[in-house]
Structure formats: structure tokens, C-alpha cells
Design a protein around this motif. Structure first.
Motif, mmCIF file in Angstrom:
data_model
loop_
_atom_site.group_PDB
_atom_site.id
_atom_site.type_symbol
_atom_site.label_atom_id
_atom_site.label_comp_id
_atom_site.label_asym_id
_atom_site.label_seq_id
_atom_site.Cartn_x
_atom_site.Cartn_y
_atom_site.Cartn_z
ATOM 1 N N TYR A 480 0.840 -1.207 0.000
ATOM 2 C CA TYR A 480 0.000 0.000 0.000
ATOM 3 C C TYR A 480 0.877 1.260 0.000
ATOM 4 N N THR A 481 1.913 1.221 0.800
ATOM 5 C CA THR A 481 2.739 2.405 0.992
ATOM 6 C C THR A 481 3.626 2.684 -0.209
ATOM 7 N N ILE A 482 4.301 1.657 -0.715
ATOM 8 C CA ILE A 482 5.228 1.923 -1.838
ATOM 9 C C ILE A 482 4.473 2.281 -3.107
ATOM 10 N N LEU A 483 3.306 1.676 -3.311
ATOM 11 C CA LEU A 483 2.543 2.038 -4.516
ATOM 12 C C LEU A 483 2.029 3.472 -4.386
ATOM 13 N N SER A 484 1.671 3.885 -3.185
ATOM 14 C CA SER A 484 1.282 5.282 -2.963
ATOM 15 C C SER A 484 2.454 6.210 -3.251
ATOM 16 N N GLN A 485 3.646 5.793 -2.824
ATOM 17 C CA GLN A 485 4.834 6.628 -3.053
ATOM 18 C C GLN A 485 5.156 6.736 -4.537
ATOM 19 N N ILE A 486 5.024 5.619 -5.266
ATOM 20 C CA ILE A 486 5.322 5.637 -6.711
ATOM 21 C C ILE A 486 4.356 6.593 -7.425
ATOM 22 N N ALA A 487 3.051 6.424 -7.169
ATOM 23 C CA ALA A 487 2.066 7.284 -7.832
ATOM 24 C C ALA A 487 2.262 8.732 -7.412
#
Lengths: 740, 166
Positions: A480-487
Motif C-alpha cells: 500500500y505504501t510503496i505504490l502510494s509513493q510511486i504514484a
């Protein structure tokens, strides 16, 4: 829709261009406040419409044979019982691994102890549990093969059946016969359990002929396919919802028995059904990691250069299951040596079948390799780090291809410096504190890097909120966190403006969590979708992507600074990104690397080992979140410490059951076993891996750490143990009397 | 039967075989408390009964008439975390989060125990003031398993709260 195939190095990555400044930062988990408040729903926590009934699995109490019949009359007459189901041909005989199209079904025979034979469903858990115990099963027991030691002699060569086909280069026998220094040793590892804290569970809800299952599954798209195939449903008639998973480690990779049993029961009684596998049942209902026997052969010239390197293994599997532990997976390209042999044989055990457990291959294979390297270094009178550096290959010598990025030597050098490796005595039994002998050991870590097909959808909604949807899962890894960071990084959004939705088979398929390829695959898909959105934002700003800057929720071009929310006020932006693996995976040997340094204290009186200090240095491409990456690393390291010292699923050769099938007897590490861990990631960008330039890190930490522990125990005591786990009895047996 | 959970009184009817854990989860609907093993081996179901930590799977609900129960939901909420919850959040003292409610409830009670001077297996002395070293924290928390193995981060989180208290 943006689609990208990894056929060439990526050049500039979208993450390289982002200016939001959140990628790589040690941000707290976006779902973290809910997790620490006990507020996120795991499989057994979901609230559903309708009056929930409770199922309990009926499991075999023999290890092999046929089922002659069932007597459910007593169970059915018990209070609250709604059904005792043993007559459905779809009752599974397994929990699926990664490669099956559907579960093996049919309760007329027993393949292994504890397999499911049916389900009792009642108003309450207490009623269902009592009734499940009251179901009588009449068996015709067969002659099961339960004894690991007895079966290995008849093991058959796997050839190219396994994930790693048998490979030989040169002539290892000739090299062993002619070299001045040789080592020929055999190491053993036992059956290994995932033992995730969350038991497998499912809540099945039917609406007409459509099924929704709330469960814990790492790979929802694969599981959905198996679920409809196993139940005989149309492909659009099942949905799997798995937003929060209480640990997976490979054990929740495939479709669980619990999903099928709950679905059968819910259909039968016309009500939603919850079924939780008990901890004792889990050890038999979920696949295990195979026991392994690894023959390590090393030969060196007079200067210590490897001329031969071989790892020939024997693994086990139950009948009719296609998965074999790929023992040499990480060993193939690790070191030099012109003559090489990596072969695997398999023999049949009629005990719970084998499947993926965290780091299939390296978690066991690197134990043999790195213990043997330590022993050879000693034979040569060389420092173990120097011996490895001397045998650093310039390329993958097994498959004759270059490395993408490889910083193994740098990891060893930095680790040695941080740890204070120079304090190590080359000879054992040199340093003593009371009853404790102090020793230091090291080992290399490697985990192959992979990429797989993945898709993600991204929307920028009116107001400027970004929503990402993919059926990727978060098993505690931080998805959840890394995909939020990528976007957020690519779209110039603060992380609070991004909402990532995962773990629903209705979302675009992204493989899921497994093989350390989840972040690379789903993350690349999210990045590609975000890039498309950037192009659309540029168009709406009337500028080019090159001249557009996105930061803090604003689009900036020329002398204009416009809130992104304004640009989508009239029309939402929706994009899809698709990543596909390509030629890079074949042309380059891709892996993440590391080095572990361990200090132990071993009691001269009891043989007990205490881990006193661990320093690990890794190089694994770009790190997306320094905090969650470190957590994955320490989790892997501690898994490896458990593998080294305590973890062993012990089969009773008379019955084919695991004798230690609970958390009191199967010993995972506890708080008191673990000191502070020093973990460092070296800077690295690997443009051959994926558009993010990252490598998988979920399984890297476990690789090699057990060998570093074993090598440290030898350094402390002079006792080398060849059979994992290194329990105190094995150390004590080798200690000289004066060590007490 | 009546018992109090997180300050709220509940009148409940249940099968006499029901564990306190299952009563909280299935009857009252507080699913923050987790069932990891149902045999008192993992600590995921740790709650407070009259202020002391226990494994709620190992006790029958029927034994708790009139008791004051505190679960993870009673310590804090996502919008209002307790200091221990906040420290776990900051130190990444979890990964999957399943054992976390038990770890946090256990740690909260453990600080009280240490504050009263209760010794542990690794305490140098049975008497006097108890200093919560990392070793003391690890020893006192070893009834709470974490398969993701966030132990070092959990230790840091607890040490921070303990340090703030002393």
C-alpha cells in the motif's frame, strides 16, 4: 493505455524525473494507524450481510490409504449443526501451490495426514468443533512412505522437470580428482513451515450463483481461476477479496482448502459461512518446504581459485504434485569455477506436499554453499571474505551471461567494516566469557530477481484525489505504501492524496505477492499508468511532458501553477499501465545481493547458541521506502536465524504426521532470541530489471544468514554441524570436554 | 452474564464452551483481538482483564462475570492512538499487523508490571527498581510471537515509551 515490455535497459525512469521527493523516504505505512489500532479486517474479521454460520474442517487422522465410509449421524444430531458435508466430490485434498490449474479433489482417499475430508457447519464455532470431532471416518490404511531417510536412496533425477533444470559445465569429477584442495560435504535441512500468524480463513457468501470469498491470499487472480475451476463455476462467478493478509511467506500463494470448503458449505445451507483452519490443522493442510540433502563439491587450485563448484541435491514431494524445491537457484551464478554441477533428485514422501516457502531455493540452497565456502576458506588458510572476493566471477558462468548490477563484493567490504570483522580469530575456541564461547562468521546473500505480467488502473478524480487499483496484495510487505509513493512521486502528489486499493480480484490483475516480484511488477504497472496520466495533464495544461513539473498537487508549466484538481474538475483522468517481462530477464543474470556478519555466544556447558550481533549489508536496486525495506530485511534475517537454530517440522515415521504441529513445539524465533540488527542498503539503480530500477527484497534477508550463524558457531567452538537446525544437542556432541 | 469491555457494559448469552476471545470477537464483534493459535502459544489474543495481560483464548468467557476487559480498541483509535500505538506506528513495529494488537496490549501491561518492580527471568535482582533494558523488554515480550519478525522495531517502540515514562 501504456504497455511496456522489458526488452531493453529503461534509460531514464519516471521515478528519476519525479520532484515530489517521497520515493525512497522512510515514510510510515499508509494503513499503519489502522493496523496498530486493530482496525483493519483480516480474513476472519470481515462483516457480511446475512446470518453467518461457522464451519470446521474434518481432517484425516491417517497418513495414507482409502476412505471406506463416513458416519455423520451423531454429528448431525448435535445442537446447532446445520450440515455435515462429506458427499461433495469437490472437497479438496490439498492447499494449492503456485502451479496447479485446480485443486486435487475427492475425499475417497488420503494422500497425507491431516488432509481435509469434509466440513461441519453449525450456528457457532463451539457447536461445529464438537460435531466435527463426532464425525466417524472408516479408513483402509495403506503403506505410506513417511520416512525421509529411507526414501532418499531411491530418489529419481529430475532432469528438466524442476524450476532449475539440471546443469553441468565442464567435468567436475575430473576437476575434483586433480585439484590440490577439495571439499566434498553433505548438508541437510528439514521440512520447514510458513507458520504465518494469521491462520488461513475464508468467509464465503453466495448471491444466487455468484460467489464472493473473503480470505487471505497472496495471489488473488491465480486463486480465483483455481476456485472457479475447482467448484465448476463460470469464470465471472467468483470474486476473491483479500485486502489485508496476516502474513503469507508463500503459504497463502495458492487457493486455500478453506475457500472451497466454506463455499461448498455456504451453498449447501444457503447462508454465509466462515471457516478458520486451526493452528494444529494448518501444519498439515498447508504445503511445506521440502527437506533437502545437498552434496557440496568444491575444488581449488593452490592459490585458492575455485576450479570446481557443485551442488547436487535431493528433495522430497508427495505423489502427483509438480513443485520441487529449486535448491541451486541462487547458487548457479554465485561463484567462479570452470567445472560446475547443479542437479536435483526427488523422492516420494506421503506427507503434506511441498510448495513455496519464503525464498524457494536460496533459503536452503545458500546454507549448503556458504557453509562449504567457509570450510574451504579454512582449509586454504584464507579469510572467508578474501576467499569469496578471490572467486568473484566476471559473469554468470553457468549460463554464460553478464550480470545486470552486482555489488556482492561491496556488500562484503562494507559489512566487514561495520561489523568489525578484523576482531575475528581465525581459529576456534579462542575467546571465552565465562561459560560462553564467542565466535564470528559471515556468509553471502543472494536472491534472484524476477518480473512478471502486471496491470494497474489509476484515476485522478475531481478534487485531485488519486486512486490506484490493482489486485496486488499487501502481506505486510508495504505494498500500500510503496505504490502510494510511486504514484505520488510521478504525479507530484503528497502521499495523503493517493489512495491505493488492493487485493480484490475485480481489480486489474497484477500477479500478487510472491517470489519477491510483487513490488517490481505491480509498481511498474502503477508507474506506467501514472506516466500516461502525466501526459494527459500536460495536454490539459497545453504543454509537453518535458516542460511540465508536478509538485504538491500542482501542475507547473511556463509561468502557470494550476491545482491538479482544477485540471480534472470537468473530466476524470483514468489510465491503465501494463508491464511485461522481456529479453532483459534472459540476457542478464539479475539478482539482489548481500552479506551477513554474525557474532554468537555458545555455551560450553549446554551447547546453546545465542545470537549477539548481526550486521547485514544489501544491494538491491532502488529502495522505494527505507523504513519498510529495512523491516523486510530484518524479517528475512530473523527467519534465517530460526531456520539455523530451531525450526524443523518433525515427521513421525509411523503415521506421517508432523509431531510438532503447533507454535509451542514448532519453534519460530521469539523476542528474546533476537538482538538489535544492523541493516544497510547500498545505493544502486539497476536499469535492466524494470522501469523502477528496483529488485525484490522480501526474500533476500533469509538467504545465507543461517550459514553465517553456523560458521560463527564453528568459529566459537570448533564444531561444524551438517544437519540443520543447529540445536544444542548437536553442538554439545562435538564440544571437547575442556570447553565446559 | 454481564461484563465490561472498554468501559462499556455488555449483557451477553453464550455457549458455556466459549472462550473469552471468541466472545469478544464473535458475540461482541470486537475483531481487533486476534486468534493465532487458540492454545496460548502465540499471544495474538492478549487483552487486559482488570488491568493485567492474559491470553484471552485460554480462559472461558463464563469465568469473567463483572470483569473489566480492555482490548486494543480500548487503548486507542486510528484518529487517537495511545502512546504505545503511536510508537509502534513510528518505529514500524509490525509488518502484516496481525499480531500487533496483542503486542501492543501486552507491551502496555508489561510497562505497568516493570513499573511495579516485578522481576523477570533476566533481571539481575529480584528486588529494587526495574530498569527496562532491551534484554528486559525482549524477555518480557517473548510470549508474543511475530512471524514477520519485527522484534527489533517493537523493542525500539517499547523502549521509547518506557523512556518517556521514566
Amino acid at each position: 493505455m501504456s504497455e511496456y515490455k522489458m526488452d531493453q535497459p529503461v534509460g531514464a525512469s519516471p521515478l528519476d524525473r519525479g520532484v515530489q521527493g517521497i520515493i525512497g523516504e522512510p515514510l510510515n505505512r499508509v494503513e499503519g494507524r489502522r493496523k496498530v489500532a486493530g482496525d483493519v479486517p483480516y480474513a476472519a474479521d470481515h462483516k457480511v450481510e446475512g446470518k453467518l454460520a461457522v464451519g470446521v474442517a474434518i481432517c484425516s487422522t491417517i497418513g495414507f490409504g482409502r476412505v471406506k465410509g463416513f458416519d455423520t449421524s451423531k454429528a448431525e444430531a448435535m445442537p446447532g449443526v446445520l450440515a455435515a458435508i462429506v458427499d461433495d466430490p469437490r472437497i479438496p485434498r490439498e492447499t494449492a501451490g503456485f502451479s496447479d490449474e485446480k485443486l486435487v479433489t475427492g475425499n475417497d482417499r488420503v494422500d497425507s495426514y491431516g488432509q481435509s475430508l469434509g466440513v461441519v457447519v453449525a450456528e457457532t464455532f463451539e457447536q461445529a468443533r464438537a460435531a466435527a470431532n463426532a464425525v466417524k471416518v472408516e479408513y483402509d490404511p495403506g503403506e505410506g512412505r513417511f520416512d525421509a531417510g529411507a526414501g532418499r536412496g531411491g530418489a529419481r533425477p529430475l532432469g528438466d522437470e524442476g524450476m532449475v533444470p539440471d546443469t553441468t559445465v565442464g567435468d567436475i569429477d575430473a576437476a575434483m580428482a586433480s585439484a590440490p584442495h577439495t571439499l566434498d560435504r553433505t548438508y541437510e535441512t528439514p521440512s520447514h513451515a510458513h507458520a504465518a500468524m494469521e491462520p488461513h480463513a475464508a468467509i464465503a457468501v453466495w448471491e444466487g450463483d455468484s460467489l464472493t470469498v473473503y480470505t487471505s491470499i497472496q495471489i488473488t487472480s491465480g486463486a480465483k481461476k483455481k476456485l472457479v475451476n475447482t467448484l465448476g463455476l463460470g469464470s465471472d462467478k467468483a470474486r476473491i477479496v483479500s485486502p489485508y493478509i496476516g502474513g503469507g511467506f508463500g503459504g497463502k500463494g495458492g487457493l486455500g482448502t478453506e475457500c472451497v470448503l466454506a463455499a461448498i458449505a455456504a451453498k449447501r445451507i444457503g447462508r454465509p459461512v466462515k471457516l478458520v483452519i486451526t493452528r494444529q490443522q494448518l501444519f498439515h493442510l498447508v504445503y511445506r518446504r521440502s527437506d533437502t540433502v545437498q552434496r557440496m563439491r568444491l575444488a581449488c587450485d593452490a592459490d585458492g581459485r575455485l576450479t570446481a563448484f557443485g551442488q547436487d541435491s535431493i528433495v522430497s514431494q508427495n505423489d502427483g504434485r509438480p513443485f520441487y524445491e529449486p535448491v541451486p537457484l541462487g547458487s548457479l551464478a554465485l561463484y567462479a569455477g570452470a567445472n560446475r554441477s547443479f542437479t536435483t533428485k526427488a523422492y516420494t514422501l506421503n506427507i503434506p506436499h511441498c510448495g513455496s516457502v519464503r525464498a524457494p531455493g536460496e533459503a536452503v540452497g545458500i546454507l549448503g554453499v556458504e557453509c562449504a565456502m567457509d570450510e574451504m576458506a579454512e582449509q586454504l588458510g584464507m579469510d572467508p571474505v578474501e576467499f569469496r572476493k578471490l572467486n568473484e566471477p566476471e559473469k554468470d558462468l553457468t549460463r554464460n551471461r553478464p550480470f545486470s548490477e552486482r555489488q556482492l563484493v561491496q556488500c562484503m567490504e562494507e559489512g566487514a567494516r561495520r561489523f568489525g570483522w578484523e576482531r575475528r580469530n581465525a581459529k576456534p575456541l579462542q575467546e571465552r566469557e565465562g561459560e560462553w564461547w564467542i565466535g564470528r562468521g559471515m556468509a553471502a546473500a543472494i536472491r534472484v530477481n524476477m518480473l512478471t505480467n502486471a496491470q494497474a488502473r489509476l484515476r485522478i478524480e475531481p478534487g485531485g484525489k488519486v486512486v490506484v487499483e490493482t489486485d496486488m496484495t499487501d502481506i505486510g510487505t508495504g505494498s500500500y505504501t510503496i505504490l502510494s509513493q510511486i504514484a505520488g512521486e510521478i504525479l507530484g502528489m503528497p502521499i495523503e492524496s493517493v489512495e491505493v486499493r488492493l487485493g480484490d480480484s475485480l481489480f486489474p490483475a497484477a500477479f500478487g505477492s510472491g517470489g519477491s516480484m510483487g513490488a517490481a511488477s505491480s509498481g511498474s504497472a502503477v508507474a506506467l499508468a501514472a506516466e500516461d496520466a502525466v501526459a494527459e495533464l500536460a495536454a490539459r495544461m497545453g504543454t509537453s511532458v518535458k516542460d511540465l513539473t508536478l509538485k504538491d498537487g500542482h501542475a507547473i508549466a511556463g509561468n502557470r501553477r494550476v491545482p491538479v484538481g482544477d485540471l480534472v474538475a470537468q473530466k476524470t483522468i483514468e489510465t491503465t499501465g501494463t508491464i511485461k517481462p522481456g529479453a532483459m530477464a534472459k540476457q542478464y543474470d539479475q539478482a539482489a545481493y548481500g552479506a551477513h556478519f554474525v557474532e554468537v555466544a555458545v555455551s560450553g556447558v549446554t551447547g546453546e547458541t545465542r545470537i549477539r550481533k548481526v550486521t547485514s549489508v544489501f544491494a538491491a536496486g532502488r529502495i522505494l521506502n527505507a523504513k519498510t525495506a529495512r523491516s523486510q530485511a530484518i524479517g528475512g534475517i530473523i527467519w534465517g536465524i530460526g531456520e539455523a537454530l530451531t525450526e524443523e517440522a518433525v515427521t513421525d515415521p509411523r503415521y506421517g504426521n508432523f509431531a510438532n504441529n503447533d507454535l509451542a513445539e514448532y519453534h519460530v524465533p521469539v523476542h528474546a532470541d533476537i538482538p538489535h540488527l544492523d541493516v544497510t542498503f547500498l545505493p544502486e539503480l539497476d536499469d535492466k530489471t524494470n522501469p523502477l530500477k528496483i529488485k525484490g527484497i522480501g526474500e533476500l534477508g533469509i538467504a545465507g544468514i543461517g550459514a553465517a550463524v553456523n560458521n560463527a558457531i564453528y568459529n566459537a567452538t570448533g564444531v561444524r554441524v551438517y544437519e540443520f537446525p543447529i540445536t544444542l544437542d548437536k553442538v554439545l556432541a562435538g564440544l571437547p570436554a575442556e570447553a565446559a | 452474564m454481564r461484563l465490561t469491555v472498554n468501559g462499556q457494559s455488555h449483557d451477553v448469552e453464550f455457549d458455556v464452551r466459549t472462550s473469552l476471545l471468541d466472545l469478544l470477537r464473535e458475540t461482541i464483534g470486537l475483531t481487533g483481538t486476534k486468534k493465532g493459535c487458540d492454545h496460548g502459544q502465540c499471544g495474538a489474543c492478549t487483552i487486559l482483564v482488570n488491568g493485567r495481560r492474559i491470553n484471552s483464548c485460554l480462559t472461558l468467557a463464563a469465568m469473567h462475570e463483572g470483569d473489566e476487559i480492555t482490548t486494543i480498541e480500548g487503548l486507542g483509535s486510528p484518529d487517537g492512538l495511545s502512546p504505545m500505538q503511536e510508537a509502534f506506528f513510528e518505529h514500524d513495529g509490525y509488518q502484516c499487523g496481525f499480531c500487533t494488537p496483542g503486542q501492543i496490549v501486552s507491551a502496555t501491561a508489561m510497562l505497568e508490571e516493570a513499573g511495579k518492580g516485578w522481576p523477570s527471568h533476566v533481571s539481575a535482582s529480584l528486588e529494587g527498581e526495574m530498569r527496562l533494558t532491551p534484554e528486559e523488554i525482549s524477555e518480557r515480550m517473548s510470549g508474543n510471537l511475530c512471524r514477520c519478525s519485527a522484534y527489533p522495531n517493537i523493542n525500539d517502540a517499547i523502549a521509547e515509551v518506557a523512556g518517556g515514562k521514566s
